[in-house]
Design a protein around this motif. Structure first.
Motif, PDB file in Angstrom:
ATOM      1  N   THR A  60     -12.126   2.228 -12.510  1.00 28.17           N
ATOM      2  CA  THR A  60     -12.702   3.361 -13.225  1.00 28.17           C
ATOM      3  C   THR A  60     -11.693   4.496 -13.385  1.00 28.17           C
ATOM      4  O   THR A  60     -11.810   5.299 -14.299  1.00 28.17           O
ATOM      5  CB  THR A  60     -13.936   3.894 -12.482  1.00 28.17           C
ATOM      6  OG1 THR A  60     -13.571   4.218 -11.143  1.00 28.17           O
ATOM      7  CG2 THR A  60     -15.047   2.856 -12.478  1.00 28.17           C
ATOM      8  N   PHE A  61     -10.675   4.552 -12.527  1.00 25.46           N
ATOM      9  CA  PHE A  61      -9.668   5.606 -12.586  1.00 25.46           C
ATOM     10  C   PHE A  61      -8.318   5.017 -12.191  1.00 25.46           C
ATOM     11  O   PHE A  61      -8.220   4.289 -11.207  1.00 25.46           O
ATOM     12  CB  PHE A  61     -10.024   6.756 -11.634  1.00 25.46           C
ATOM     13  CG  PHE A  61      -9.002   7.854 -11.614  1.00 25.46           C
ATOM     14  CD1 PHE A  61      -8.969   8.802 -12.631  1.00 25.46           C
ATOM     15  CD2 PHE A  61      -8.076   7.939 -10.598  1.00 25.46           C
ATOM     16  CE1 PHE A  61      -8.019   9.808 -12.617  1.00 25.46           C
ATOM     17  CE2 PHE A  61      -7.117   8.944 -10.573  1.00 25.46           C
ATOM     18  CZ  PHE A  61      -7.096   9.889 -11.594  1.00 25.46           C
ATOM     19  N   ILE A  62      -7.298   5.330 -12.979  1.00 27.02           N
ATOM     20  CA  ILE A  62      -5.947   4.857 -12.690  1.00 27.02           C
ATOM     21  C   ILE A  62      -5.010   6.053 -12.740  1.00 27.02           C
ATOM     22  O   ILE A  62      -4.955   6.768 -13.752  1.00 27.02           O
ATOM     23  CB  ILE A  62      -5.496   3.796 -13.710  1.00 27.02           C
ATOM     24  CG1 ILE A  62      -6.428   2.594 -13.686  1.00 27.02           C
ATOM     25  CG2 ILE A  62      -4.059   3.375 -13.437  1.00 27.02           C
ATOM     26  CD1 ILE A  62      -6.192   1.601 -14.815  1.00 27.02           C
ATOM     27  N   TYR A  63      -4.268   6.288 -11.652  1.00 29.32           N
ATOM     28  CA  TYR A  63      -3.226   7.316 -11.623  1.00 29.32           C
ATOM     29  C   TYR A  63      -1.882   6.616 -11.651  1.00 29.32           C
ATOM     30  O   TYR A  63      -1.649   5.675 -10.890  1.00 29.32           O
ATOM     31  CB  TYR A  63      -3.333   8.206 -10.382  1.00 29.32           C
ATOM     32  CG  TYR A  63      -2.137   9.120 -10.268  1.00 29.32           C
ATOM     33  CD1 TYR A  63      -1.963  10.174 -11.166  1.00 29.32           C
ATOM     34  CD2 TYR A  63      -1.167   8.906  -9.307  1.00 29.32           C
ATOM     35  CE1 TYR A  63      -0.850  10.989 -11.097  1.00 29.32           C
ATOM     36  CE2 TYR A  63      -0.050   9.722  -9.220  1.00 29.32           C
ATOM     37  CZ  TYR A  63       0.105  10.761 -10.115  1.00 29.32           C
ATOM     38  OH  TYR A  63       1.208  11.566 -10.053  1.00 29.32           O
ATOM     39  N   ILE A  64      -0.994   7.066 -12.530  1.00 30.04           N
ATOM     40  CA  ILE A  64       0.315   6.445 -12.703  1.00 30.04           C
ATOM     41  C   ILE A  64       1.398   7.495 -12.464  1.00 30.04           C
ATOM     42  O   ILE A  64       1.349   8.596 -13.025  1.00 30.04           O
ATOM     43  CB  ILE A  64       0.457   5.878 -14.130  1.00 30.04           C
ATOM     44  CG1 ILE A  64      -0.711   4.942 -14.433  1.00 30.04           C
ATOM     45  CG2 ILE A  64       1.787   5.171 -14.303  1.00 30.04           C
ATOM     46  CD1 ILE A  64      -0.963   4.754 -15.900  1.00 30.04           C
ATOM     47  N   ASP A  65       2.367   7.138 -11.639  1.00 32.41           N
ATOM     48  CA  ASP A  65       3.491   8.023 -11.333  1.00 32.41           C
ATOM     49  C   ASP A  65       4.790   7.260 -11.596  1.00 32.41           C
ATOM     50  O   ASP A  65       5.458   6.830 -10.678  1.00 32.41           O
ATOM     51  CB  ASP A  65       3.404   8.481  -9.882  1.00 32.41           C
ATOM     52  CG  ASP A  65       4.432   9.543  -9.541  1.00 32.41           C
ATOM     53  OD1 ASP A  65       4.955  10.203 -10.454  1.00 32.41           O
ATOM     54  OD2 ASP A  65       4.725   9.700  -8.334  1.00 32.41           O
ATOM     55  N   ILE A  88       1.376  -5.176 -12.304  1.00 33.29           N
ATOM     56  CA  ILE A  88       0.177  -4.621 -11.670  1.00 33.29           C
ATOM     57  C   ILE A  88      -1.003  -4.690 -12.628  1.00 33.29           C
ATOM     58  O   ILE A  88      -2.099  -5.104 -12.259  1.00 33.29           O
ATOM     59  CB  ILE A  88       0.431  -3.178 -11.185  1.00 33.29           C
ATOM     60  CG1 ILE A  88       1.398  -3.217 -10.001  1.00 33.29           C
ATOM     61  CG2 ILE A  88      -0.875  -2.491 -10.801  1.00 33.29           C
ATOM     62  CD1 ILE A  88       1.891  -1.877  -9.549  1.00 33.29           C
ATOM     63  N   TRP A  89      -0.797  -4.299 -13.889  1.00 36.44           N
ATOM     64  CA  TRP A  89      -1.891  -4.343 -14.863  1.00 36.44           C
ATOM     65  C   TRP A  89      -2.444  -5.754 -14.985  1.00 36.44           C
ATOM     66  O   TRP A  89      -3.648  -5.964 -15.057  1.00 36.44           O
ATOM     67  CB  TRP A  89      -1.427  -3.876 -16.243  1.00 36.44           C
ATOM     68  CG  TRP A  89      -0.990  -2.454 -16.305  1.00 36.44           C
ATOM     69  CD1 TRP A  89       0.283  -2.005 -16.427  1.00 36.44           C
ATOM     70  CD2 TRP A  89      -1.801  -1.271 -16.247  1.00 36.44           C
ATOM     71  NE1 TRP A  89       0.317  -0.637 -16.454  1.00 36.44           N
ATOM     72  CE2 TRP A  89      -0.956  -0.170 -16.346  1.00 36.44           C
ATOM     73  CE3 TRP A  89      -3.173  -1.061 -16.120  1.00 36.44           C
ATOM     74  CZ2 TRP A  89      -1.415   1.134 -16.334  1.00 36.44           C
ATOM     75  CZ3 TRP A  89      -3.625   0.240 -16.106  1.00 36.44           C
ATOM     76  CH2 TRP A  89      -2.756   1.317 -16.207  1.00 36.44           C
ATOM     77  N   ASN A  90      -1.526  -6.743 -15.019  1.00 36.14           N
ATOM     78  CA  ASN A  90      -1.954  -8.138 -15.169  1.00 36.14           C
ATOM     79  C   ASN A  90      -2.714  -8.637 -13.950  1.00 36.14           C
ATOM     80  O   ASN A  90      -3.508  -9.570 -14.055  1.00 36.14           O
ATOM     81  CB  ASN A  90      -0.753  -9.042 -15.442  1.00 36.14           C
ATOM     82  CG  ASN A  90      -0.158  -8.791 -16.809  1.00 36.14           C
ATOM     83  OD1 ASN A  90      -0.844  -8.372 -17.727  1.00 36.14           O
ATOM     84  ND2 ASN A  90       1.131  -9.041 -16.938  1.00 36.14           N
ATOM     85  N   LYS A 131     -12.819   2.357  -1.104  1.00 39.06           N
ATOM     86  CA  LYS A 131     -12.821   1.465  -2.265  1.00 39.06           C
ATOM     87  C   LYS A 131     -11.587   1.644  -3.145  1.00 39.06           C
ATOM     88  O   LYS A 131     -11.528   1.126  -4.245  1.00 39.06           O
ATOM     89  CB  LYS A 131     -14.079   1.696  -3.100  1.00 39.06           C
ATOM     90  CG  LYS A 131     -15.347   1.325  -2.361  1.00 39.06           C
ATOM     91  CD  LYS A 131     -16.562   1.547  -3.214  1.00 39.06           C
ATOM     92  CE  LYS A 131     -17.812   1.191  -2.435  1.00 39.06           C
ATOM     93  NZ  LYS A 131     -19.024   1.400  -3.217  1.00 39.06           N
ATOM     94  N   VAL A 132     -10.579   2.359  -2.644  1.00 35.66           N
ATOM     95  CA  VAL A 132      -9.370   2.619  -3.404  1.00 35.66           C
ATOM     96  C   VAL A 132      -8.374   1.491  -3.183  1.00 35.66           C
ATOM     97  O   VAL A 132      -8.184   1.017  -2.071  1.00 35.66           O
ATOM     98  CB  VAL A 132      -8.737   3.967  -2.973  1.00 35.66           C
ATOM     99  CG1 VAL A 132      -7.367   4.153  -3.582  1.00 35.66           C
ATOM    100  CG2 VAL A 132      -9.656   5.113  -3.352  1.00 35.66           C
ATOM    101  N   GLU A 133      -7.758   1.068  -4.277  1.00 36.36           N
ATOM    102  CA  GLU A 133      -6.692   0.065  -4.198  1.00 36.36           C
ATOM    103  C   GLU A 133      -5.409   0.741  -4.641  1.00 36.36           C
ATOM    104  O   GLU A 133      -5.347   1.339  -5.718  1.00 36.36           O
ATOM    105  CB  GLU A 133      -7.009  -1.116  -5.111  1.00 36.36           C
ATOM    106  CG  GLU A 133      -5.967  -2.201  -5.059  1.00 36.36           C
ATOM    107  CD  GLU A 133      -6.340  -3.383  -5.928  1.00 36.36           C
ATOM    108  OE1 GLU A 133      -5.419  -4.016  -6.466  1.00 36.36           O
ATOM    109  OE2 GLU A 133      -7.546  -3.667  -6.090  1.00 36.36           O
ATOM    110  N   ILE A 134      -4.371   0.667  -3.818  1.00 38.49           N
ATOM    111  CA  ILE A 134      -3.085   1.274  -4.131  1.00 38.49           C
ATOM    112  C   ILE A 134      -2.083   0.158  -4.367  1.00 38.49           C
ATOM    113  O   ILE A 134      -1.940  -0.743  -3.539  1.00 38.49           O
ATOM    114  CB  ILE A 134      -2.612   2.204  -2.993  1.00 38.49           C
ATOM    115  CG1 ILE A 134      -3.622   3.342  -2.818  1.00 38.49           C
ATOM    116  CG2 ILE A 134      -1.216   2.737  -3.288  1.00 38.49           C
ATOM    117  CD1 ILE A 134      -3.360   4.238  -1.628  1.00 38.49           C
ATOM    118  N   ASN A 135      -1.410   0.212  -5.517  1.00 38.61           N
ATOM    119  CA  ASN A 135      -0.420  -0.796  -5.877  1.00 38.61           C
ATOM    120  C   ASN A 135       0.912  -0.123  -6.138  1.00 38.61           C
ATOM    121  O   ASN A 135       0.965   0.988  -6.653  1.00 38.61           O
ATOM    122  CB  ASN A 135      -0.843  -1.540  -7.149  1.00 38.61           C
ATOM    123  CG  ASN A 135      -2.096  -2.348  -6.938  1.00 38.61           C
ATOM    124  OD1 ASN A 135      -2.082  -3.344  -6.240  1.00 38.61           O
ATOM    125  ND2 ASN A 135      -3.191  -1.906  -7.542  1.00 38.61           N
TER     126      ASN A 135
END
Length: 133
Positions: free
Chosen positions: A29-34, A20-22, A9-13
């Motif tokens: 439920t969880f967002i990791y930003i690098d 991406i936010w738009n 169920k993970v979406e990677i952008n």
């Protein structure tokens, strides 16, 4: 096999964070930003420029504002960056000073200039929730 199930169920952008936010239809439920890392000093700018446009302090501020928006929607946010300072003031502690948690970790680089000098730079992990110990 457990990792395979967890990632179903993970979406990677990958791309400009504003786009991406738009494009997010549901609140994740969880967002990791690098993002590209902020230089740790004017002399050391490794790992900061991934394309010709760069990633400025203005971009860091825009990213923080979007983290606030998604955090207010109930999303858990985690991002990583360099442990960057202006004079003796932590850039990210100053920017993320309203309800965020900042942890510092020591990292090992396998890129020649760092590896050959046995350097272990610090990074910050910023979350809008209390991470487990």
């Amino acid at each position: 096999m457990t990792l395979h199930k967890a990632l179903q169920k993970v979406e990677i952008n990958c791309g400009d964070f504003a786009e991406i936010w738009n494009s997010l239809e549901n609140n994740p439920t969880f967002i990791y930003i690098d993002p590209p890392y902020r230089p740790i000093s004017k002399q050391v700018t490794m790992f900061t420029l991934y394309d010709k446009s760069g990633f400025t302090d203005f971009d860091q501020l825009r990213l923080k504002e979007i983290c606030d928006i998604f955090g207010n929607r109930g999303c858990r946010i985690m991002l990583s960056n360099s442990d960057s300072y202006d004079e003796d003031i932590s850039y990210f502690e100053n920017l993320y000073n309203n309800g965020y948690h900042i942890s510092r970790i020591e990292v090992t680089r396998m890129i020649n200039p760092y590896n050959s000098k046995n350097r272990k730079p610090k990074e910050v992990i910023i979350t809008n929730y209390q991470p487990p110990q």
